[in-house]
Design a protein around this motif. Structure first.
Motif, mmCIF file in Angstrom:
data_model
loop_
_atom_site.group_PDB
_atom_site.id
_atom_site.type_symbol
_atom_site.label_atom_id
_atom_site.label_comp_id
_atom_site.label_asym_id
_atom_site.label_seq_id
_atom_site.Cartn_x
_atom_site.Cartn_y
_atom_site.Cartn_z
ATOM 1 N N ALA A 8 8.421 7.323 -12.656
ATOM 2 C CA ALA A 8 7.446 6.390 -12.076
ATOM 3 C C ALA A 8 6.038 6.972 -12.061
ATOM 4 C CB ALA A 8 7.892 5.986 -10.673
ATOM 5 N N GLN A 59 0.789 -0.019 -8.692
ATOM 6 C CA GLN A 59 1.297 1.222 -8.096
ATOM 7 C C GLN A 59 1.355 1.124 -6.574
ATOM 8 O OE1 GLN A 59 -1.173 4.624 -8.714
ATOM 9 N NE2 GLN A 59 -0.218 5.730 -7.007
ATOM 10 N N THR A 90 4.428 -0.846 -5.521
ATOM 11 C CA THR A 90 5.783 -0.375 -5.849
ATOM 12 C C THR A 90 5.997 1.108 -5.602
ATOM 13 O OG1 THR A 90 5.102 -0.009 -8.156
ATOM 14 C CG2 THR A 90 6.034 -2.175 -7.590
ATOM 15 N N TYR A 91 4.927 1.876 -5.532
ATOM 16 C CA TYR A 91 5.079 3.325 -5.379
ATOM 17 C C TYR A 91 4.041 3.797 -4.371
ATOM 18 C CZ TYR A 91 5.985 8.175 -6.752
ATOM 19 O OH TYR A 91 6.343 9.502 -6.747
ATOM 20 N N ASP A 92 4.508 4.326 -3.241
ATOM 21 C CA ASP A 92 3.617 4.598 -2.108
ATOM 22 C C ASP A 92 3.097 6.023 -2.057
ATOM 23 O OD1 ASP A 92 5.963 5.832 -1.573
ATOM 24 O OD2 ASP A 92 6.322 4.876 0.387
ATOM 25 N N SER A 102 3.146 5.832 4.490
ATOM 26 C CA SER A 102 4.258 6.579 3.898
ATOM 27 C C SER A 102 4.430 7.938 4.568
ATOM 28 C CB SER A 102 4.016 6.748 2.398
ATOM 29 O OG SER A 102 2.842 7.535 2.165
#
Length: 398
Positions: A47, A80, A83-85, A131
């Protein structure tokens, strides 16, 4: 070589087309390679690599397509965040894309990019802070924590500072390039206008020369015609009378011509140069005023030359002394020398001033002097004098 020539000519230094392409290639590659290195060395998941490539690979086309590249990189950043922290290396591509947008696009697009960047800074600060709060150590009971400004501020201001710096640098470079382009265009326009003025001034000078030469030649020919007619009629009865008639008519014609010009000058205003009597060599002392430091070296008696030659000498000395007063300096001294030889008439004006008197600012006076001298088959020499100052020298065949 292009960069060296730019420095020697005083222009701002910048890369040439080939060097620019190499620079863009090296920059984009230096941002893409670390993403691959992290996967190989650190062994992270795919990722971060995918998002990093999506945000750095488009930078290869940032100069030619700044809007499209920024939109793609901004879209990849939004994807991003959704979906990606966690931060990834490829996010360094966003300030590079924003710089390209501000540098190579319009000011309006740059402002939109700045707004998008600040919004992205706020979103990234919230996502990354959330996060970190949720990633509590295993075995500890989860505690509901409200995120405040103290938690968001460090992230937001750090990211916003990077965004503002990229936008400011790109906008400044765009404004500077536009300013330089404006100066170049202005210089081109000024050069074109100066060339047009020179052409118009040359045409006006030729017209004035033609008018003056017409006065000298046409009136001289009229006297010749009168003499020929008188001689023809007198020769039918008495050749001796014809000879005396020719002498008398010639003398009377010259005197009448001079008087007619003086009368016209008095009747219509002596300040009109087109109606005033044409200057002769004897009028050269009138060009020197009491305040001038000018030495006249004239032969005594003055030589008899055609009216056109006398007018050319007068105008040449007049223009030269005018340039001395304007450009040679307040304390400059000048010397006017007229030398008559059997085959040539030589006139010279020399000053000891700053050495630019004959340039006459735009050089139009020099052009007029050269045309006047060449009309009579002569030659004009203009340049620095020995020991300093400026010299104007003309040789006119007699």
């Amino acid at each position: 070589m292009e960069d060296v020539r730019a420095q020697e000519s005083g222009r701002p230094w910048r890369l040439g087309p080939r060097a620019t392409r190499v620079f863009d290639l090296v920059l984009a590659t230096s941002l893409v390679l670390p993403s691959l290195a992290m996967v190989v060395v650190v062994g992270t998941s795919l990722a971060p690599l995918v998002f990093s490539l999506l945000q750095t690979v488009p930078l290869y086309w940032r100069r030619g397509h700044p809007v499209a590249v920024f939109a793609f990189v901004a879209g990849a950043s939004v994807l991003q965040a959704a979906t990606y922290d966690m931060p990834v290396w490829g996010q360094v591509g966003f300030p590079a894309a924003l710089y390209a947008l501000a540098r190579f696009s319009s000011g309006r697009a740059a402002r939109v990019g700045l707004l998008v960047g600040l919004c992205g800074a706020a979103v990234a600060s919230w996502v990354w802070t959330s996060s970190q709060v949720q990633a509590y150590p295993p075995g500890l009971e989860y505690v509901d924590y409200d995120i405040g400004l103290d938690d968001l501020s460090p992230y937001f201001f750090s990211i916003a500072a990077i965004v503002l710096a990229a936008w400011a640098l790109g906008s400044q470079a765009r404004i500077r390039r536009a300013y330089e382009a404006g100066l170049v265009e202005r210089g081109r326009q000024l050069a074109l206008e100066a060339e047009q003025r020179a052409v118009l001034a040359a045409a006006e000078e030729r017209t004035r020369i033609a008018r003056e030469m017409h006065d000298v030649v046409a009136h001289g020919l009229s006297v010749v015609i009168v003499q020929a007619d008188g001689a023809r009629y007198a020769a039918q009865k008495d050749p001796q009378v014809a000879v005396r008639t020719l002498d008398t008519v010639a003398t009377v014609g010259r005197d009448a011509l001079t008087e007619m010009r003086r009368l016209l000058g008095l009747l219509r205003g002596s300040d009109d140069p087109a109606l005033a009597p044409q200057p002769r060599l004897a009028d050269l002392p009138s060009l020197v005023t009491a305040d001038d430091r000018v030495e006249l070296d004239l032969p005594d008696p003055l030589p008899e030359v055609p009216d056109g030659v006398a007018l050319t000498v007068f105008r040449l000395v007049q223009e030269s002394l005018t340039n001395v007063r304007k450009h040679a300096g307040p304390n400059a001294q000048a010397r006017v020398r007229l030398e008559s030889r059997p085959d040539v008439l030589e006139v010279e004006v020399v000053d000891d001033g700053h050495g630019a008197s004959a340039a006459g600012g735009s050089g139009l006076g020099l052009l007029g002097m050269r045309e006047r001298v060449e009309v009579h088959g002569g030659a004009l020499e203009v340049g620095p004098a020995a020991g300093g100052g400026w010299r104007v020298r003309a040789r006119i065949p007699r």
